[in-house]
Design a protein around this motif. Structure first.
Motif: not given
Length: 371
Positions: A1-23
């Motif tokens: 888990e990485i917060d890609t945009t620390p300026e916002t109040a939420t944790v903005d995760a790294i985006s993988l392509p739609n439907g991705a299931r990292p193994q």
């Protein structure tokens, strides 16, 4: 888990392509890219992890793998030039990641950088995979629940040129001792190798033993292979099988002293077990320095009876868990037989008073890596 945009109040995760299931994930040793395997689709997602890059924390490429469906595990060889992947088709696939082959003009890719350059057929299966100190050799496990005669494998590169890549795979037996006793290493699913290449360690899941128990002592454990990269790798010993566990991953500490393994259980009460590598090797190379009683219990194990002790032998390694022969093998793995009649009833638990209990994690632990 990485917060890609620390300026916002939420944790903005790294985006993988739609439907991705990292193994699984492997990190380029130069910290330029992370390679992420999809468990449902035959795709490798290339994530930019260079903080000086304009595309930092962005998937910059999807590499298609020649497999009908998802991927399993992956590793980068020790010269950082090839990425090896096990897939649902039970073969090993290879991608060229050599930075020297990266084209200066992205409209042309003459050296096939970030492309699949090979597919090695492994008819008895390929699941776990790991690098070795020799960049031309990769070790793997079959993950085959039907046979242990080919549970451990070595893939050797015979031509490293990405335009004419070639490699050969060979298997070694994972049987230990008698075919009729409870003690074995079944269904190898992960492997790691010492830096000096003397020994390899294989996680045996043993799902068929847990599902069809003929002996309550069966379960997942770790096998120890001598000379794994040589012409005749040999399974010489194993740790205590843990009932109802499905051992699925393992790693050596960066100094090579400790072996850490992931032990999920059927009822999702997962733990991490930690073993002392030096104490394992001591028992393998000099078993006569250790004592066993009439029930094959070592000194300092629960219930050891000094009145009928004898010296252990090399033959005992094939039928007695190494952490029973030498309990100092256990750093955090003391879960043993503490009751029952020792004939057809065995009660397992953490012995009272021990300071070497497994590390409770809970859930269903899978991936494991060393910092």
């Amino acid at each position: 888990e990485i917060d890609t945009t620390p300026e916002t109040a939420t944790v903005d995760a790294i985006s993988l392509p739609n439907g991705a299931r990292p193994q699984a994930i492997a990190i380029d040793p130069k910290d330029n890219y992370a390679y992420i395997a999809d468990q449902n689709r035959p795709n490798i997602y290339v994530l930019d992890i260079n903080p000086n890059s304009a595309t930092y924390h962005t998937v910059v490429q999807t590499i298609a793998i020649d497999s009908p469906s998802g991927l399993q595990q992956l590793t980068i060889n020790s010269d950082s030039r090839k990425l090896f992947i096990t897939a649902s088709d039970s073969n090993i696939h290879v991608i060229n990641i050599n930075p020297l082959d990266k084209p200066t003009n992205l409209t042309s890719n003459p050296r096939k950088w970030h492309q699949q350059i090979g597919k090695i057929l492994t008819p008895n299966g390929a699941m776990g995979i790991t690098t070795t100190s020799d960049p031309s050799k990769i070790t793997f496990t079959s993950g085959n629940p039907g046979t242990d005669g080919s549970g451990f494998g070595v893939l050797e590169i015979t031509n490293s040129n990405p335009l004419s890549f070639a490699a050969e795979a060979r298997y070694a037996n994972l049987s230990l001792g008698s075919d009729f006793d409870y003690f074995d290493v079944n269904e190898g699913v992960a492997v790691t190798v010492m830096k000096d290449g003397r020994y390899a360690f294989v996680a045996g899941r043993n799902s068929r033993g847990n599902n069809n128990p003929t002996d309550a002592r069966q379960g997942g454990n770790i096998g120890i292979i001598k000379d794994p990269l040589g012409p005749n790798p040999q399974l010489v010993a194993a740790t205590r099988p843990i009932p109802d566990s499905l051992t699925n991953n393992l790693a050596l500490s960066s100094d090579g002293k400790y072996l850490i393994a992931s032990y999920p259980t059927i009822n999702l009460g997962g733990s991490s077990y930690v073993f002392d590598v030096e104490e394992m090797i001591k028992a393998i190379e000099n078993p006569g320095n250790y004592k066993l009683d009439a029930r094959d219990r070592g000194v300092d194990t629960w219930g050891f009876q000094a009145s009928n002790q004898r010296n252990a032998t090399t033959a005992d390694l094939a039928r007695v868990p190494i952490d029973d022969i030498n309990p100092l093998v256990s750093i955090a793995a003391d879960y043993e037989i503490t009751g029952g009649n020792w004939i057809n009833n065995f009660a397992f638990s953490v012995p009272d008073g021990t300071n070497r209990a497994p590390i409770g994690i809970g859930g269903n632990p899978k991936g494991l890596a060393i910092a």
